[in-house]
Design an enzyme around this catalytic site. Structure first.
Site, PDB file in Angstrom:
ATOM      1  N   ARG A   1       0.912  -1.146  -0.073  1.00 14.95           N
ATOM      2  CA  ARG A   1       0.002   0.011   0.063  1.00 14.95           C
ATOM      3  C   ARG A   1       0.940   1.117   0.062  1.00 14.95           C
ATOM      4  O   ARG A   1       2.109   1.178   0.573  1.00 14.95           O
ATOM      5  CB  ARG A   1      -0.950  -0.150   1.368  1.00 14.95           C
ATOM      6  CG  ARG A   1      -1.981  -0.857   1.168  1.00 14.95           C
ATOM      7  CD  ARG A   1      -3.044  -0.567   0.171  1.00 14.95           C
ATOM      8  NE  ARG A   1      -4.318  -1.585   0.552  1.00 14.95           N
ATOM      9  CZ  ARG A   1      -4.260  -2.622  -0.563  1.00 14.95           C
ATOM     10  NH1 ARG A   1      -3.369  -2.678  -1.513  1.00 14.95           N
ATOM     11  NH2 ARG A   1      -5.453  -3.410  -0.203  1.00 14.95           N
TER      12      ARG A   1
ATOM     13  N   HIS B   1      -1.941   0.772  -9.617  1.00 13.83           N
ATOM     14  CA  HIS B   1      -2.545  -0.175  -8.556  1.00 13.83           C
ATOM     15  C   HIS B   1      -3.225  -1.213  -9.390  1.00 13.83           C
ATOM     16  O   HIS B   1      -4.342  -1.585  -9.077  1.00 13.83           O
ATOM     17  CB  HIS B   1      -3.447   0.268  -7.787  1.00 13.83           C
ATOM     18  CG  HIS B   1      -3.589  -0.328  -6.232  1.00 13.83           C
ATOM     19  ND1 HIS B   1      -4.121   0.280  -5.039  1.00 13.83           N
ATOM     20  CD2 HIS B   1      -3.596  -1.545  -6.093  1.00 13.83           C
ATOM     21  CE1 HIS B   1      -4.186  -0.834  -4.094  1.00 13.83           C
ATOM     22  NE2 HIS B   1      -3.776  -1.874  -4.817  1.00 13.83           N
TER      23      HIS B   1
ATOM     24  N   GLU C   1      -3.981   7.687  -4.162  1.00 13.88           N
ATOM     25  CA  GLU C   1      -4.453   6.996  -5.480  1.00 13.88           C
ATOM     26  C   GLU C   1      -5.643   7.758  -6.064  1.00 13.88           C
ATOM     27  O   GLU C   1      -6.528   7.764  -5.432  1.00 13.88           O
ATOM     28  CB  GLU C   1      -4.337   5.685  -5.580  1.00 13.88           C
ATOM     29  CG  GLU C   1      -3.148   5.011  -5.291  1.00 13.88           C
ATOM     30  CD  GLU C   1      -3.399   3.471  -5.098  1.00 13.88           C
ATOM     31  OE1 GLU C   1      -4.433   2.733  -5.143  1.00 13.88           O
ATOM     32  OE2 GLU C   1      -2.266   2.999  -4.661  1.00 13.88           O
TER      33      GLU C   1
END
Lengths: 334, 334
Positions: B251, B298, B280
């Site tokens: 993460r 991602h 993000e």
């Protein structure tokens, strides 16, 4: 640098004029590192600026017994004929298709190649292309750098490596290293080579067409010879199919490049990872706009670690030649 | 789809109103594939356009026992409090830091994650970044596409993978798959995790700073928790050093991103492969011009094969919950 003979020569610091003479036709990146210069005296035609290479050879190189061939610069029959005393060509590449092997055979000249010095690095890059293409690493990197993620959301899906059927063409030391790596990702391996290898349990295909038809990804890691020139032609690309991916870390001319470009542009194959091209350094410009292609300037072997291993091998081959011992990485006649 | 219970329910084709009710707060990519729709009835607040999500929940979802959490959309304490009958949150991601686990603990709500459905794909992408950065795959691809090979010649050397010291932070199912792959390339593996794993022979480091100091490449594949937030800070990056590479498939907030950007821009670390970011889909624009960085939106889990495995797991978890059987991939309380 384990050989005691090597260490002995290094510590003795022979006078330059006593060192064995080696002809070098092009600059060599790691020559400046010094180890080679301590052990051999190099004739370097490009430093004699008032003479053509041919003039230099006929004037200064008539007694030369050893030639150090750099990279894939051609060593043609004309060059070989102008060196009447030549007995050994020490190569610095894995493939030696740039050397006129037929002429060497006629003259009884020994040829060496890079042996296994590069195998791991070439295999690593082939697997790097494989990962890049299946998981779209470089194309999504472009997507992010263009600022498109916040605007357009998720990029199209990639594909899992596990379970993919990989066909390796040429299961020598490079191909074997590729297979070893891809097994760790859960890929299933098959191969094609001149002959079935008794010690290998992967399924063997006697021709590339059938291997392509049964593979998701085809990886070329074989030598370029008269037999393998354009072995990947229109039919093989068609057998690989719309989702199929081709990776070439061998030589450009293993593939009919014009046909490959057409298949990629028209979407008749799924993608390509290319470290080598037919007319390097020219890369077909039609490929520059494609997202399912990864292009690399013939650098599969270009790591400092490979160069160190190669330098050691070159020294070992030259020393073996000058002391009448068996060469470390001779190219065997087929 | 191996479970006989699953097959039974599939063939029975229950009437929609008889199906167990599951709350879904955001569209789910593979819901349209149909398997889930045959087995459960979904409440989907975004389809009730005249109502806010909160109004929908307090009007229609008071009896809902199961929530299917999509991706990393937050499931906060307010949402959980508005669902008095909630007993189970079935997650679709490997990390569940977007779910308020403290609130779940207070309420006795079970939480599941993606288990090992994604592990191989995430590991593959981490290794893809590793190969890309060490062998400069995407930056040399840019070099070729810009037409620079014939003009400028060879691109700077890459690095051999073999022998590189890789530190893996978080040796769960993803980290273990990464280690398995990198061993095939001849890397030497060490790891950090909350506790030493008795069954693992790789050297264990109890803190990330020491691991970074002894590693050429640091790979983050651990969960984001209060303890791991910004675990890679200025000191750790400094310990990794000028040649060091960091890869993050966990993460974004595992790394102090501002500090990472500064180190990359100022050349204080060697490179970074990032699938995740602190905010993000915003990626720090300072990174867009760097050649020693690979940026990814991602998408470590985004393959069709992962989605199939995840769909199967989601169905299995929901069926287990509704039939009072043990959940397949429960998140264990630390």
């Amino acid at each position: 640098m384990a050989s005691s003979a090597v260490e002995k020569m290094g510590t003795e610091q022979q006078k330059e004029e006593e060192l064995p003479v080696v002809l070098l036709l092009h600059p060599l990146l790691f020559l400046t590192k010094g180890e080679l210069l301590k052990k051999f005296r190099f004739l370097m035609p490009w430093e004699a600026k008032s003479m053509s290479t041919h003039e230099f050879l006929t004037t200064h190189a008539q007694s030369v017994r050893a030639l150090l061939s750099v990279g894939i610069f051609p060593v043609d029959s004309e060059t070989i004929r102008s060196l009447p005393s030549l007995q050994c060509i020490v190569g610095t590449s894995a493939g030696v298709d740039h050397i006129d092997l037929a002429e060497c055979r006629r003259r009884g000249i020994s040829v060496t190649n890079a042996g296994t010095a590069f195998s791991e690095d070439v295999a690593d890059l082939a697997v790097g292309f494989f990962l890049d293409l299946l998981r779209r690493v470089s194309s999504t990197d472009r997507y992010v750098r263009r600022g498109l993620w916040p605007l357009n959301g998720d990029y199209p899906l990639g594909f899992k490596l596990g379970g993919k059927r990989v066909g390796i063409v040429g299961l020598g030391s490079i191909g074997s290293e590729i297979a070893k790596r891809l097994e760790a990702f859960g890929c299933s391996i098959s191969y094609n080579s001149r002959r079935k290898k008794p010690s290998v349990s992967f399924p063997y295909y006697s021709n590339v067409y059938d291997l392509a038809a049964d593979s998701d990804v085809l990886i070329l890691s074989c030598a370029l010879t008269e037999e393998t020139f354009h072995m990947v032609n229109k039919d093989v690309l068609s057998a690989l199919g719309k989702e199929g991916i081709i990776i070439n870390v061998g030589r450009g001319a293993l593939i009919d490049e014009k046909e490959l470009v057409r298949c990629l542009v028209q979407g008749e194959i799924g993608g390509a990872g290319l470290d080598v091209f037919e007319k390097e350094p020219d890369v077909p410009k039609e490929l520059f706009a494609l997202d399912n292609v990864i292009l690399s300037p013939h650098r599969a072997v270009l790591t400092p670690e490979s160069f160190d291993a190669l330098q050691e091998l070159v020294i070992g081959n030259l020393e073996a030649f000058f002391s009448n011992k068996p060469l470390l990485s001779p190219v065997k006649d087929e």
